[in-house]
Scaffold this motif. Structure first.
Motif, PDB file in Angstrom:
ATOM      1  N   LEU A  11       0.869  -1.182   0.000  1.00  0.00           N
ATOM      2  CA  LEU A  11       0.000   0.000   0.000  1.00  0.00           C
ATOM      3  C   LEU A  11       0.903   1.229   0.000  1.00  0.00           C
ATOM      4  O   LEU A  11       1.596   1.500   0.982  1.00  0.00           O
ATOM      5  N   THR A  12       0.921   1.948  -1.122  1.00  0.00           N
ATOM      6  CA  THR A  12       1.943   2.972  -1.346  1.00  0.00           C
ATOM      7  C   THR A  12       1.356   4.372  -1.414  1.00  0.00           C
ATOM      8  O   THR A  12       0.390   4.620  -2.142  1.00  0.00           O
ATOM      9  N   ARG A  13       1.946   5.284  -0.657  1.00  0.00           N
ATOM     10  CA  ARG A  13       1.623   6.708  -0.727  1.00  0.00           C
ATOM     11  C   ARG A  13       2.724   7.378  -1.545  1.00  0.00           C
ATOM     12  O   ARG A  13       3.905   7.286  -1.195  1.00  0.00           O
ATOM     13  N   PRO A  14       2.390   8.056  -2.647  1.00  0.00           N
ATOM     14  CA  PRO A  14       3.435   8.584  -3.530  1.00  0.00           C
ATOM     15  C   PRO A  14       4.273   9.657  -2.858  1.00  0.00           C
ATOM     16  O   PRO A  14       3.814  10.376  -1.961  1.00  0.00           O
ATOM     17  N   GLY A  15       5.526   9.776  -3.310  1.00  0.00           N
ATOM     18  CA  GLY A  15       6.412  10.834  -2.862  1.00  0.00           C
ATOM     19  C   GLY A  15       6.543  11.907  -3.922  1.00  0.00           C
ATOM     20  O   GLY A  15       6.048  11.758  -5.048  1.00  0.00           O
ATOM     21  N   ARG A  16       7.235  12.973  -3.575  1.00  0.00           N
ATOM     22  CA  ARG A  16       7.432  14.054  -4.549  1.00  0.00           C
ATOM     23  C   ARG A  16       8.307  13.603  -5.699  1.00  0.00           C
ATOM     24  O   ARG A  16       8.111  13.997  -6.845  1.00  0.00           O
ATOM     25  N   ASP A  17       9.285  12.747  -5.403  1.00  0.00           N
ATOM     26  CA  ASP A  17      10.231  12.293  -6.420  1.00  0.00           C
ATOM     27  C   ASP A  17       9.944  10.827  -6.763  1.00  0.00           C
ATOM     28  O   ASP A  17      10.377   9.922  -6.041  1.00  0.00           O
ATOM     29  N   PRO A  18       9.227  10.566  -7.858  1.00  0.00           N
ATOM     30  CA  PRO A  18       8.872   9.184  -8.192  1.00  0.00           C
ATOM     31  C   PRO A  18      10.070   8.325  -8.566  1.00  0.00           C
ATOM     32  O   PRO A  18       9.957   7.099  -8.636  1.00  0.00           O
ATOM     33  N   ALA A  19      11.232   8.958  -8.791  1.00  0.00           N
ATOM     34  CA  ALA A  19      12.425   8.183  -9.128  1.00  0.00           C
ATOM     35  C   ALA A  19      13.066   7.551  -7.891  1.00  0.00           C
ATOM     36  O   ALA A  19      13.887   6.640  -8.013  1.00  0.00           O
ATOM     37  N   ARG A  20      12.688   8.038  -6.718  1.00  0.00           N
ATOM     38  CA  ARG A  20      13.277   7.481  -5.506  1.00  0.00           C
ATOM     39  C   ARG A  20      12.593   6.168  -5.127  1.00  0.00           C
ATOM     40  O   ARG A  20      11.393   5.994  -5.326  1.00  0.00           O
ATOM     41  N   ALA A  80      -1.879  15.416   7.820  1.00  0.00           N
ATOM     42  CA  ALA A  80      -1.038  16.600   7.988  1.00  0.00           C
ATOM     43  C   ALA A  80      -0.663  17.234   6.657  1.00  0.00           C
ATOM     44  O   ALA A  80      -0.061  18.318   6.639  1.00  0.00           O
ATOM     45  N   GLY A  81      -0.993  16.570   5.567  1.00  0.00           N
ATOM     46  CA  GLY A  81      -0.637  17.094   4.249  1.00  0.00           C
ATOM     47  C   GLY A  81       0.851  17.102   3.993  1.00  0.00           C
ATOM     48  O   GLY A  81       1.366  17.931   3.239  1.00  0.00           O
ATOM     49  N   VAL A  82       1.565  16.176   4.621  1.00  0.00           N
ATOM     50  CA  VAL A  82       3.015  16.102   4.472  1.00  0.00           C
ATOM     51  C   VAL A  82       3.366  15.278   3.238  1.00  0.00           C
ATOM     52  O   VAL A  82       2.868  14.166   3.061  1.00  0.00           O
ATOM     53  N   GLN A  83       4.217  15.823   2.391  1.00  0.00           N
ATOM     54  CA  GLN A  83       4.679  15.074   1.226  1.00  0.00           C
ATOM     55  C   GLN A  83       6.136  14.687   1.437  1.00  0.00           C
ATOM     56  O   GLN A  83       7.003  15.542   1.623  1.00  0.00           O
ATOM     57  N   THR A  84       6.387  13.413   1.431  1.00  0.00           N
ATOM     58  CA  THR A  84       7.755  12.929   1.550  1.00  0.00           C
ATOM     59  C   THR A  84       8.425  12.956   0.182  1.00  0.00           C
ATOM     60  O   THR A  84       7.764  12.931  -0.860  1.00  0.00           O
ATOM     61  N   GLU A  85       9.740  13.000   0.194  1.00  0.00           N
ATOM     62  CA  GLU A  85      10.473  12.941  -1.070  1.00  0.00           C
ATOM     63  C   GLU A  85      10.312  11.568  -1.725  1.00  0.00           C
ATOM     64  O   GLU A  85       9.966  11.470  -2.892  1.00  0.00           O
ATOM     65  N   ALA A  86      10.578  10.522  -0.956  1.00  0.00           N
ATOM     66  CA  ALA A  86      10.414   9.153  -1.472  1.00  0.00           C
ATOM     67  C   ALA A  86       9.007   8.658  -1.169  1.00  0.00           C
ATOM     68  O   ALA A  86       8.383   9.090  -0.200  1.00  0.00           O
ATOM     69  N   PRO A  87       8.476   7.762  -1.998  1.00  0.00           N
ATOM     70  CA  PRO A  87       7.203   7.127  -1.631  1.00  0.00           C
ATOM     71  C   PRO A  87       7.336   6.387  -0.310  1.00  0.00           C
ATOM     72  O   PRO A  87       8.428   5.932   0.053  1.00  0.00           O
ATOM     73  N   VAL A  88       6.241   6.282   0.413  1.00  0.00           N
ATOM     74  CA  VAL A  88       6.196   5.497   1.657  1.00  0.00           C
ATOM     75  C   VAL A  88       5.215   4.361   1.445  1.00  0.00           C
ATOM     76  O   VAL A  88       4.066   4.593   1.034  1.00  0.00           O
ATOM     77  N   ALA A  89       5.655   3.129   1.688  1.00  0.00           N
ATOM     78  CA  ALA A  89       4.829   1.943   1.435  1.00  0.00           C
ATOM     79  C   ALA A  89       4.615   1.161   2.718  1.00  0.00           C
ATOM     80  O   ALA A  89       5.502   1.083   3.580  1.00  0.00           O
ATOM     81  N   LEU A  90       3.430   0.572   2.828  1.00  0.00           N
ATOM     82  CA  LEU A  90       3.092  -0.341   3.920  1.00  0.00           C
ATOM     83  C   LEU A  90       2.932  -1.733   3.334  1.00  0.00           C
ATOM     84  O   LEU A  90       2.199  -1.914   2.354  1.00  0.00           O
ATOM     85  N   ILE A  91       3.613  -2.728   3.931  1.00  0.00           N
ATOM     86  CA  ILE A  91       3.568  -4.099   3.418  1.00  0.00           C
ATOM     87  C   ILE A  91       2.971  -5.030   4.461  1.00  0.00           C
ATOM     88  O   ILE A  91       3.399  -5.036   5.617  1.00  0.00           O
ATOM     89  N   ASN A  92       1.986  -5.818   4.028  1.00  0.00           N
ATOM     90  CA  ASN A  92       1.499  -6.954   4.822  1.00  0.00           C
ATOM     91  C   ASN A  92       2.013  -8.213   4.135  1.00  0.00           C
ATOM     92  O   ASN A  92       1.550  -8.576   3.044  1.00  0.00           O
ATOM     93  N   TRP A  93       2.983  -8.872   4.761  1.00  0.00           N
ATOM     94  CA  TRP A  93       3.583 -10.075   4.174  1.00  0.00           C
ATOM     95  C   TRP A  93       2.670 -11.286   4.391  1.00  0.00           C
ATOM     96  O   TRP A  93       2.092 -11.445   5.467  1.00  0.00           O
ATOM     97  N   THR A  94       2.594 -12.147   3.415  1.00  0.00           N
ATOM     98  CA  THR A  94       1.785 -13.362   3.507  1.00  0.00           C
ATOM     99  C   THR A  94       2.522 -14.448   4.291  1.00  0.00           C
ATOM    100  O   THR A  94       3.706 -14.701   4.057  1.00  0.00           O
ATOM    101  N   ASN A  95       1.787 -15.096   5.197  1.00  0.00           N
ATOM    102  CA  ASN A  95       2.263 -16.287   5.904  1.00  0.00           C
ATOM    103  C   ASN A  95       3.611 -16.096   6.588  1.00  0.00           C
ATOM    104  O   ASN A  95       4.547 -16.858   6.357  1.00  0.00           O
ATOM    105  N   GLU A  96       3.679 -15.109   7.468  1.00  0.00           N
ATOM    106  CA  GLU A  96       4.884 -14.990   8.286  1.00  0.00           C
ATOM    107  C   GLU A  96       4.962 -16.114   9.299  1.00  0.00           C
ATOM    108  O   GLU A  96       6.037 -16.660   9.563  1.00  0.00           O
ATOM    109  N   GLU A  97       3.817 -16.470   9.886  1.00  0.00           N
ATOM    110  CA  GLU A  97       3.826 -17.401  11.012  1.00  0.00           C
ATOM    111  C   GLU A  97       4.195 -18.840  10.638  1.00  0.00           C
ATOM    112  O   GLU A  97       4.810 -19.553  11.423  1.00  0.00           O
TER     113      GLU A  97
END
Length: 411
Positions: free
Chosen positions: A66-75, A112-129
């Motif tokens: 689940l990705t929130r875009p950053g200002r610099d898509p190349a990062r 907060a309307g904060v834009q990071t330079e790099a995208p910020v992603a959230l990962i839910n990994w399958t079958n950790e347990e």
């Protein structure tokens, strides 16, 4: 930039909300991987992250990104991750704390309307347990190229259900390439300690510097079946030899500062009045240093040979699985240390002796872990417990470190 205004109260409410999905009468959680309950939690996470401005991608192993875009898509994205699946008698915090802390960071950035330079992603990994499909950490392991994807998809549970088929059945078989996750810029994981050190020392957080080396074995002791009424002298009792091996392993591990666990043992023919002719047991060894772990293995094999000769039995010690000592990224460790100092959070640097998704990710991507205390060190148990204050301490330090790694636009 000021500290990101994350909400510890909202994180706690989220933890309690997800705990109801698979909640058990004893206050724990049974939300095993690729079940309908797993699907329900995934849908909830997807909806909540979308409301925080994140876009969902699902790969062929079911890993959710689940990705929130950053200002610099190349990062490259700065990722936060953990897992939503639990043990059959699991607790409310193992894994899900890290996922929902990441969700709270996305929410705070959005509000907060904060834009990071790099995208910020959230990962839910399958079958950790690895409770339903073994081994554990399949989603991260296959994404990092440690397991073949086809092998994971073909795994079966105890009923014969196939991983890939169950992934499709619950509607979470995606099309993205799991290997794309090797291209992350950084990876952070907040997790409960699953040990007593932080609580015992009165600390708020542990900054994890590395994962211990692990070497797992399967040991088979072969003697000779005999009647329970036969004379003790001259028996080739596989269980007595295995017991002597177990005590030898304990002594050898203590002598070199290792950790050794015999978790499973089976006897044959498993009859009340028959001297066991064969015993099999699993052996899990762990140490900070790979050379010390190798020396322990050599010592155990030499000592086992002596037991074999004295007792007239055969002892075979076979390698089962080896995981190298894995360092976490020093720069990311530094971000966590700086955040803890700024926030006035009491912390210490420490290793992890337990496998986590971050350990596999660290083989390909700069990665780091942060530990939250848990009462009595109890985990994989319905009695698993943390405090709201501990959860909030982990959240604020994680958020500050993630923002530092991702950078903040000055536009």
């Amino acid at each position: 930039m000021r500290n990101l205004p994350v909400s510890g109260a909202r994180l706690w409410d989220s933890l309690m909300e997800y705990a109801r999905i698979g909640g058990t009468p004893k206050g724990g959680c049974n939300r095993q991987t690729l079940t309908d309950l797993d699907a329900e939690a995934r849908h909830l996470l997807a909806r909540q992250a979308a409301a925080a401005g994140a876009t969902l991608s699902v790969d062929r192993l079911g890993n959710m990104v689940l990705t929130r875009p950053g200002r610099d898509p190349a990062r490259k994205p700065v990722a936060i991750g953990s897992h939503l699946d639990t043990q059959p008698t699991g607790g409310k915090f193992d894994g899900v704390l890290g996922v929902l802390a990441g969700l709270e960071i996305l929410r705070a950035l959005h509000e907060a309307g904060v834009q990071t330079e790099a995208p910020v992603a959230l990962i839910n990994w399958t079958n950790e347990e690895g409770a339903r499909f073994s081994p554990p950490m399949m989603g991260s392991g296959a994404a990092m190229g440690i397991f073949p994807e086809s092998e994971v998809l073909a795994k079966t549970d105890s009923t014969g259900a196939v991983f890939g088929a169950e992934l499709s059945r619950i509607g979470w078989a995606g099309k993205a390439d799991p290997a794309a996750l090797q291209d992350l810029g950084a990876y952070f994981e907040l997790h409960i300690e699953q040990g007593p050190v932080l609580e015992r020392e009165g600390l708020d957080l542990g900054i994890v510097t590395h994962a211990l080396a692990q070497h797992w074995f399967e040991v088979t002791v072969t003697g000779e079946d005999a009647h329970g009424g036969s004379a003790m002298a001259g028996r080739k009792d596989a269980l007595m030899a295995a017991a002597e091996c177990a005590l030898m392993i304990e002594r050898a591990a203590l002598a070199c500062g290792a950790r050794a666990t015999i978790g499973r043992m089976t006897l044959h023919p498993d009859s009340r009045n028959v001297v066991p002719g064969r015993v099999w047991f699993s052996l899990d060894t762990r140490h900070d240093h790979e050379d010390q772990l190798a020396a322990l293995a050599a010592t155990m094999r030499a000592e086992a040979a002596g037991i074999s000769a004295r007792r007239g039995v055969a002892i075979a010690i076979e390698d089962f699985w080896i995981s190298p000592a894995t360092p976490f990224d020093p720069a990311l460790v530094g971000h966590l240390e700086a955040a803890a100092r700024t926030r006035g959070v009491r912390s210490k640097k420490m290793p992890t002796a337990i496998g986590h998704d971050a350990v596999y990710v660290a083989r390909r991507v700069p990665a780091v872990m942060l530990f939250c205390p848990c009462h009595g060190g109890i985990s994989h148990n319905e009695a698993e417990s943390i405090t709201p204050a501990w959860a909030e301490a982990g959240l604020v330090v994680l958020a500050d470190a993630v923002v530092a790694a991702a950078g903040v636009s000055r536009d």
